[in-house]
Design a protein around this motif. Structure first.
Motif, mmCIF file in Angstrom:
data_model
loop_
_atom_site.group_PDB
_atom_site.id
_atom_site.type_symbol
_atom_site.label_atom_id
_atom_site.label_comp_id
_atom_site.label_asym_id
_atom_site.label_seq_id
_atom_site.Cartn_x
_atom_site.Cartn_y
_atom_site.Cartn_z
ATOM 1 N N GLN A 26 0.833 -1.210 0.000
ATOM 2 C CA GLN A 26 0.000 0.000 0.000
ATOM 3 C C GLN A 26 0.867 1.260 0.000
ATOM 4 O OE1 GLN A 26 -2.362 -1.770 3.397
ATOM 5 N NE2 GLN A 26 -3.833 -0.240 2.680
ATOM 6 N N ILE A 27 1.917 1.252 0.822
ATOM 7 C CA ILE A 27 2.783 2.439 0.930
ATOM 8 C C ILE A 27 3.515 2.664 -0.389
ATOM 9 C CG2 ILE A 27 4.774 3.420 2.160
ATOM 10 C CD1 ILE A 27 3.781 1.796 4.640
ATOM 11 N N ALA A 28 4.026 1.583 -0.981
ATOM 12 C CA ALA A 28 4.734 1.684 -2.261
ATOM 13 C C ALA A 28 3.778 2.133 -3.353
ATOM 14 C CB ALA A 28 5.343 0.331 -2.629
ATOM 15 N N GLY A 29 2.552 1.609 -3.345
ATOM 16 C CA GLY A 29 1.566 1.963 -4.364
ATOM 17 C C GLY A 29 1.230 3.443 -4.309
ATOM 18 N N GLU A 30 1.109 3.965 -3.093
ATOM 19 C CA GLU A 30 0.796 5.389 -2.925
ATOM 20 C C GLU A 30 1.951 6.262 -3.424
ATOM 21 O OE1 GLU A 30 -1.779 6.941 -2.383
ATOM 22 O OE2 GLU A 30 -1.337 8.858 -1.420
#
Lengths: 471, 447
Positions: A213-217
């Motif tokens: 999720q953090i990487a996607g954001e």
């Protein structure tokens, strides 16, 4: 390493020495901190860094003055020498004298805010695995993502605070942070995105807020900025995004309410408690008592419990943020905001987690109400001048609003404004209040401390956007 | 002697690491005696006398790298820290570029970095200085009615470096800094400015009263300031804010940023980017300068590196690791944990700041900027600013609450005049300079 670096008997002798030449108050701040940091570049874990520090500082307070000395060589002998050096302030301004009270048995912090029983840093294989997941998620999200830099930090800070009023406290504070920068490229155009999260918790946090999720954001923001246009220059009606927009409260209001500036009368908010300082839509508080937030601690770095402090209530200035010294000089009580970077520093009044509760407006309606404006969705940082209240924020993700609709993204521009002025220009408050992702660090007087910020979407009638294109 | 003790500890730390299985090791010891004081009104409000000692190590094992930093001192503490760090190194990737620099002879260079007069100062002399600043700000201008505190600090620092390739070096340095933060009431607002001076030698410091006067000048300069209209015009950067611009240029020149694509200068070596007046150097060899040292954090002897010559980008700044990774030579810019400046500066011109003002038709002399770069890939400069309007070569009314912005390449290409007021008072420093045109964003330009 020593397990309990300082005993009550030893602390008592050091406090006695500290106050022998006079002085109103003394304390010992003893700190052991261990952190592991791993960083990833070019698809590989580039470095593992271990930092371990053990030291203590002794402070002697007389009136508005403080003598301080720290030592990185941990022994009672060195601490007694530090106490004698800190006592020089009392010899300089011999006006009060006091004796240290008998220290109470050590009191351990509660563990409502964070798990204080974890005694070891996270296993390096867990940190490495999280970094690898972060990088592969970022790379696979879009072929235009050409660069990924990520880091993960796991830290434990243990502290023992002994005060001449007899209190003796122990706390163990955890902190984790996972941050990832993505660089997107399309021909000669570049865009970068950054996202980080964590808090006073353990790597188990990343089971629910996943590295994917953090990487996607981060990748999403990089792609938005890849297509971003140069920002226009000029004054615009502005929406400040929920969560990270809380940097506004921190810079535009919070710093100006710190007790040291107000006790010295150098803040534009000095002497204005009870006065209207903002639109009646504005309520702001600081709270060091919110589980897992970066600015939360069971007690502050002077051993005072952290609490919930109203700063502004429906536009009226209600209070300041205090440490012990400034509170005493102003005839007030410490609000538990005495914080320091490490044992190498004196405490200062600092924010913990600064927050604005929700209003009633819907984001879509706020966007629809603007004819020509800016939606500054998130910020990469900010800065303020305390006396005048002028501030800047660097936009991390922002868009133009044209005829009630979101338009093109704008390249990382700066917003400039004046705190009190902006606070009177708040015309709508969203119903979407939330805390920002937990990665903010605040700098003041050469000291950095972790903080939290949060707010709902705010509509401000006019702010200056520092773009490169003529309006 | 402390320098000998520091060298011996650094060598011992390397021995311990090698005995624990490291294939190579490096240790740096920093010993410091720091004094700092603050005064406000008649009172000394802070007195801090601390002794610091710290260790930082780089450990290599089978092509992997780990770092250890902290307060470790005795053999047991070092052994325990090194063992944990080596265990963590197993999770780092094998990196063909990781490793120590070739051993060089580090003896015999004396750049004049240590001032015995600072070491010999008595506390009372130091406190006299800070009290004098505090007194002088009130005498300098009747509008100054408060102070955020005046500051004095000095330090005597010993640095020692040893590694498993036989490098052993050490040096001592001193530094001193004095700063003032006067406050003047301007209606409902408080006008504040923070101004200071720093040097390696007591004799090179500006006098306390002079520092106070300059701080006060910068405080009262903005009385009655207003917001300018949005427009584009010449921007004259005063030397203090010019140094902040150089700070951003340094970040873009750091090979650590270039290597990961976080620099707008990546891939542009040999290109003309700035105007003819853009000569930028990094120099670790200037005698007595704050940014000078005989060798960098990993034992590469200091040098003078041309970074821009007549506007052409000549070189990035490297430590050994990034030099190997990018196929270059180290420029002696290793600092603990990365790449940092020695003295990074823009070469001065011949005209005075006053002459630069006189030759500006329509512009702003910018005295303060706020904000900072959060990434260096886009190459956009955008800051909050305060300054004094310039019309027809003369200073006019004060301005505030505006931003100045331009893409960095246009800014460097637009440097059309450089002043002669360069001082080596920091690691990144600059003379004042003028950019032909930048976008100023203030109040609405609509009629």
């Amino acid at each position: 390493m020593i397990d309990e670096p300082i005993s009550a008997e030893s602390a008592q002798r050091i406090l006695d020495r500290a106050l022998r030449d006079g002085g109103l108050f003394a304390d010992i701040f003893c700190e052991r901190r261990s952190s592991v940091r791993m960083s990833l570049q070019e698809s590989a874990i580039h470095e593992a860094a271990l930092s371990q520090n053990l030291g203590a500082g002794v402070r002697v307070v007389v009136g508005e003055s403080a003598g301080y000395a720290y030592t990185e060589e941990f022994s009672e002998e060195r601490l007694l020498e530090a106490a004698a050096r800190a006592a020089a302030i009392a010899r300089l301004t011999a006006e009060s004298s006091s004796r240290s009270a008998r220290l109470e048995p050590i009191e351990r912090s509660h563990d409502r805010l964070y798990d204080r029983n974890r005694t070891e840093n996270a296993a390096p294989r867990l940190l490495a695995a999280l970094l690898e997941r972060t990088e592969s998620a970022a790379r696979s999200s879009d072929p235009k993502i050409v660069g990924v830099n990520a880091h993960i930090v796991d830290e434990l800070q243990e502290l023992w605070i002994a005060r001449s009023d007899g209190s003796f406290r122990f706390d163990r504070r955890p902190m984790v942070t996972l941050g990832v920068q993505c660089i997107a490229r399309n021909g000669k155009e570049r865009g970068t995105g950054y996202c980080a999260d964590g808090g006073r918790t353990s790597v188990a946090f990343f089971d629910s807020m996943t590295p994917e999720q953090i990487a996607g954001e981060s990748a999403r923001i990089a792609l938005v900025n890849l297509d971003a246009r140069p920002a226009p220059a000029g004054e615009f009606e502005t929406l400040l995004g929920a969560g990270g927009g809380g940097v506004l409260l921190h810079e535009a209001v919070g710093h100006g309410l710190e007790g040291d500036f107000n006790r010295r009368g150098v803040s534009l908010y000095s002497g204005r408690i009870g006065e209207r300082v903002a639109s009646e839509l504005v309520t702001i508080y600081d709270d060091g008592d919110i589980p897992e937030e970066r600015g939360s601690t069971s007690f502050d770095d002077e051993g005072t419990p952290c609490g919930h402090t109203f700063l502004v209530e429906r536009g009226i200035l209600r209070g300041y943020l205090h440490d012990e010294l400034n509170a005493r000089l102003m005839g007030m009580r410490s609000t538990g905001n005495g914080r320091r970077q490490s044992f190498r520093h004196l405490p200062q009044p600092r924010m913990c987690n600064t927050y604005m509760p929700p209003g009633e407006a819907q984001l879509e309606e706020m966007i629809a109400s603007i004819d020509n404006g800016i939606y500054a969705k998130s910020f990469a940082g900010g800065q303020v001048d305390i006396g005048k209240g002028d501030f800047v924020f660097m936009i991390a993700e922002g868009y133009r609003i044209e005829r009630g609709r979101l338009g093109a993204a704008v390249k990382n521009a700066t917003i400039v404004g004046n705190g009190p002025d902006a606070m009177t220009k708040v015309t709508e408050v969203g119903n979407d209040a939330r805390f920002a992702r937990r990665h903010y660090t605040c700098g003041k007087g050469g000291q950095s401390v972790p903080v939290g910020v949060g707010m709902p979407t705010l509509k401000i009638s006019a702010m200056s956007l520092g773009g490169t294109e003529g309006a | 002697m402390r320098e000998e003790e520091a060298r011996a500890r650094a060598q011992r730390a390397v021995e311990i690491a090698m005995a624990l299985g490291a294939s190579d090791a490096e240790a740096r010891i920093v010993l410091a005696r720091r004094f700092s004081a603050a005064a406000r009104g008649e009172r000394v409000t802070k007195l801090d006398l601390s002794e610091g000692r710290s260790l930082s190590m780089r450990l290599f094992i089978d092509g992997r790298k780990a770092m250890l930093v902290g307060t470790h001192w005795n053999d047991d503490e070092i052994r325990s820290g090194v063992a944990t760090a080596l265990e963590q190194a197993r999770y780092a990737a094998v990196d063909a570029f990781a490793g120590l620099p070739e051993a060089r002879d580090l003896s015999g260079v004396d750049l004049g970095l240590y001032d015995r007069a600072i070491e010999a100062r008595r506390d009372e002399e130091r406190l006299d200085d800070v009290r004098a600043v505090e007194r002088s700000i009130r005498e300098a201008d009747p509008r100054v009615d408060n102070s955020n505190g005046s500051q004095y600090s000095d330090a005597c620092v010993t640095m020692a470096l040893a590694n498993s390739r036989g490098v052993l070096g050490s040096y001592r340095g001193t530094q001193i800094g004095i700063a003032a933060s006067p406050v003047a009431s301007d209606g409902a607002f408080k006008r504040t400015a923070h101004y200071g001076s720093a040097a390696r030698f007591l004799a090179k410091m500006d006098a306390p009263a002079e520092i106070a006067r300059e701080a006060v000048r910068r405080t009262v300069a903005f009385y009655g300031a207003r917001k300018p209209k949005t427009q584009s015009m010449s921007i004259l950067f005063d030397r203090e804010v010019a140094a902040a611009v150089l700070d951003d240029i340094f970040s873009a020149c750091s090979a650590a940023n270039v290597a990961v694509g976080n620099s707008w200068l990546a891939g542009r070596t040999g290109e003309r980017i700035g105007s003819d007046l853009v000569d930028i150097f990094d120099d670790g060899t200037i005698p007595g300068a704050l940014g000078s040292s005989p060798f960098d954090a990993e034992g590469t002897p200091s040098q003078r590196t041309p970074v821009f010559e007549s506007g052409i980008l000549r070189s990035f700044l490297f430590d050994t690791y990034y030099a190997r990774r990018l196929g270059a030579q180290s420029t002696g810019n290793a600092v603990a944990g990365g790449i940092g400046p020695n003295t990074f500066f823009l070469a001065p011109g011949k005209a005075s700041l006053e002459e630069l003002i006189a030759s500006t038709q329509r512009g702003i002399l910018v005295l303060e900027t706020i904000g900072f770069a959060t990434e260096h890939a886009s190459g956009l400069y955008s800051r909050g600013a305060r300054g004094i309007a310039i019309r027809n070569g003369e200073l006019a009314e004060p301005l505030e609450e505006f931003t100045i912005a331009a893409p960095f390449p246009e800014m460097l290409a637009g440097i059309e005049a450089v002043a002669n007021d360069l001082k080596f008072d920091g690691s990144i420093t600059s003379p004042s300079f003028r950019v032909a045109e930048m976008q100023v964003s203030g109040s609405s330009s609509a009629p």
